[in-house]
Design a protein around this motif. Structure first.
Motif, PDB file in Angstrom:
ATOM      1  N   GLU A   1       0.746  -1.083  -0.018  1.00 31.94           N
ATOM      2  CA  GLU A   1       0.153   0.175   0.082  1.00 31.94           C
ATOM      3  C   GLU A   1       0.760   1.174  -0.011  1.00 31.94           C
ATOM      4  N   ILE A   2       1.936   1.404   0.749  1.00 31.77           N
ATOM      5  CA  ILE A   2       2.744   2.354   0.975  1.00 31.77           C
ATOM      6  C   ILE A   2       3.676   2.477  -0.559  1.00 31.77           C
ATOM      7  N   GLN A   3       3.974   1.492  -1.190  1.00 28.88           N
ATOM      8  CA  GLN A   3       4.570   1.693  -2.514  1.00 28.88           C
ATOM      9  C   GLN A   3       3.766   2.328  -3.496  1.00 28.88           C
ATOM     10  N   LYS A   4       2.492   1.848  -3.340  1.00 27.56           N
ATOM     11  CA  LYS A   4       1.421   2.663  -4.183  1.00 27.56           C
ATOM     12  C   LYS A   4       1.287   4.131  -4.065  1.00 27.56           C
ATOM     13  N   ILE A   5       1.725   4.730  -2.997  1.00 25.22           N
ATOM     14  CA  ILE A   5       1.757   6.109  -2.779  1.00 25.22           C
ATOM     15  C   ILE A   5       2.907   6.747  -3.015  1.00 25.22           C
ATOM     16  N   GLY A   6       4.155   5.946  -3.347  1.00 26.84           N
ATOM     17  CA  GLY A   6       5.325   6.496  -3.872  1.00 26.84           C
ATOM     18  C   GLY A   6       6.492   6.034  -2.964  1.00 26.84           C
ATOM     19  N   TYR A   7       6.384   5.397  -1.761  1.00 20.48           N
ATOM     20  CA  TYR A   7       7.523   4.853  -1.002  1.00 20.48           C
ATOM     21  C   TYR A   7       7.868   3.709  -1.508  1.00 20.48           C
ATOM     22  N   SER A   8       8.699   3.667  -2.741  1.00 13.22           N
ATOM     23  CA  SER A   8       9.150   2.480  -3.420  1.00 13.22           C
ATOM     24  C   SER A   8      10.306   1.899  -2.623  1.00 13.22           C
ATOM     25  N   ASN A   9      10.786   2.648  -1.614  1.00 15.34           N
ATOM     26  CA  ASN A   9      12.108   1.763  -0.950  1.00 15.34           C
ATOM     27  C   ASN A   9      11.451   1.478   0.334  1.00 15.34           C
ATOM     28  N   SER A  10      10.579   0.821   0.374  1.00 17.61           N
ATOM     29  CA  SER A  10       9.658   0.094   1.427  1.00 17.61           C
ATOM     30  C   SER A  10      10.108  -1.273   1.661  1.00 17.61           C
ATOM     31  N   TYR A  11      10.337  -2.014   2.953  1.00 16.17           N
ATOM     32  CA  TYR A  11      10.832  -3.284   3.008  1.00 16.17           C
ATOM     33  C   TYR A  11      10.068  -4.081   3.957  1.00 16.17           C
ATOM     34  N   ASN A  12       9.863  -5.263   3.846  1.00 16.87           N
ATOM     35  CA  ASN A  12       9.029  -5.988   4.903  1.00 16.87           C
ATOM     36  C   ASN A  12       9.754  -6.743   5.639  1.00 16.87           C
TER      37      ASN A  12
END
Length: 199
Positions: A163-174
């Motif tokens: 979900e946060i990748q969809k709003i532009g936070y492409s460098n997010s990790y799980n």
């Protein structure tokens, strides 16, 4: 539902990544049809034995976060325990514990993290820089900054990551293992330290 070649290609990348981590992310309630074979990577044929969940593609069922990531082009990025330990000492990396308040009250939040329940993360990341800092005592991350999301086992945080990748936070990790993995490593470390003290 017809899945085009681009989505099928993305599914191949995501599914192979998930399967390397032994995740049960998709199933089929019947032997896969010819349509499925043409639509999805052959890797599906080898892993079709768990409970059906999520969205249907042909006769295949995919966990919702897997299909949405393939269709949106979002990246599957993950971290492990050692990565999280390193991140805790890096002020430029934001760690978000996305579990519910009741879970945090029971165990405490992941060290070095801020707590935002999973359904609130997108809204909170849309706060102004000033409001975010006032609320969390941390600078609001820029879109290119590294974010690590964690829950109890890694499933809910995988959804938040998408979900946060969809709003532009492409460098997010799980954090795949989540709190359970953190707790397991901490118990092992405490046991080693206890043995050292005895010796």
């Amino acid at each position: 539902m017809v899945v085009n070649k681009l989505i099928s290609f993305r599914l191949g990348i995501i599914l192979n990544s998930e399967l390397r981590q032994s995740k049960k992310v998709f199933v089929s309630i019947k032997p896969l049809s010819a349509k499925c074979y043409h639509t999805l990577p052959k890797v599906l044929h080898q892993h079709s034995h768990v409970t059906p969940i999520g969205n249907r593609v042909g006769n295949c069922f995919l966990a919702p976060n897997i299909l949405s990531r393939a269709m949106s082009g979002s990246k599957s990025l993950s971290v492990n325990y050692d990565d999280v330990v390193k991140a805790q000492g890096d002020k430029d990396i934001l760690i978000i514990d996305v579990r519910e308040v009741s879970e945090i009250q029971e165990t405490g939040q992941l060290p070095g993290s801020i707590h935002i329940p999973m359904n609130d993360v997108v809204n909170e990341l849309n706060l102004s820089k000033e409001n975010f800092k006032n609320k969390y005592s941390r600078e609001k991350p820029a879109l290119a900054d590294k974010i690590i999301v964690s829950c109890k086992s890694g499933r809910r945080s995988a959804w938040v990551q998408s979900e946060i990748q969809k709003i532009g936070y492409s460098n997010s990790y799980n954090y795949d293992g989540g709190w359970l993995d953190w707790e397991k490593h901490q118990k092992a470390l405490n046991a080693i330290n206890a043995r050292k003290r005895v010796l």
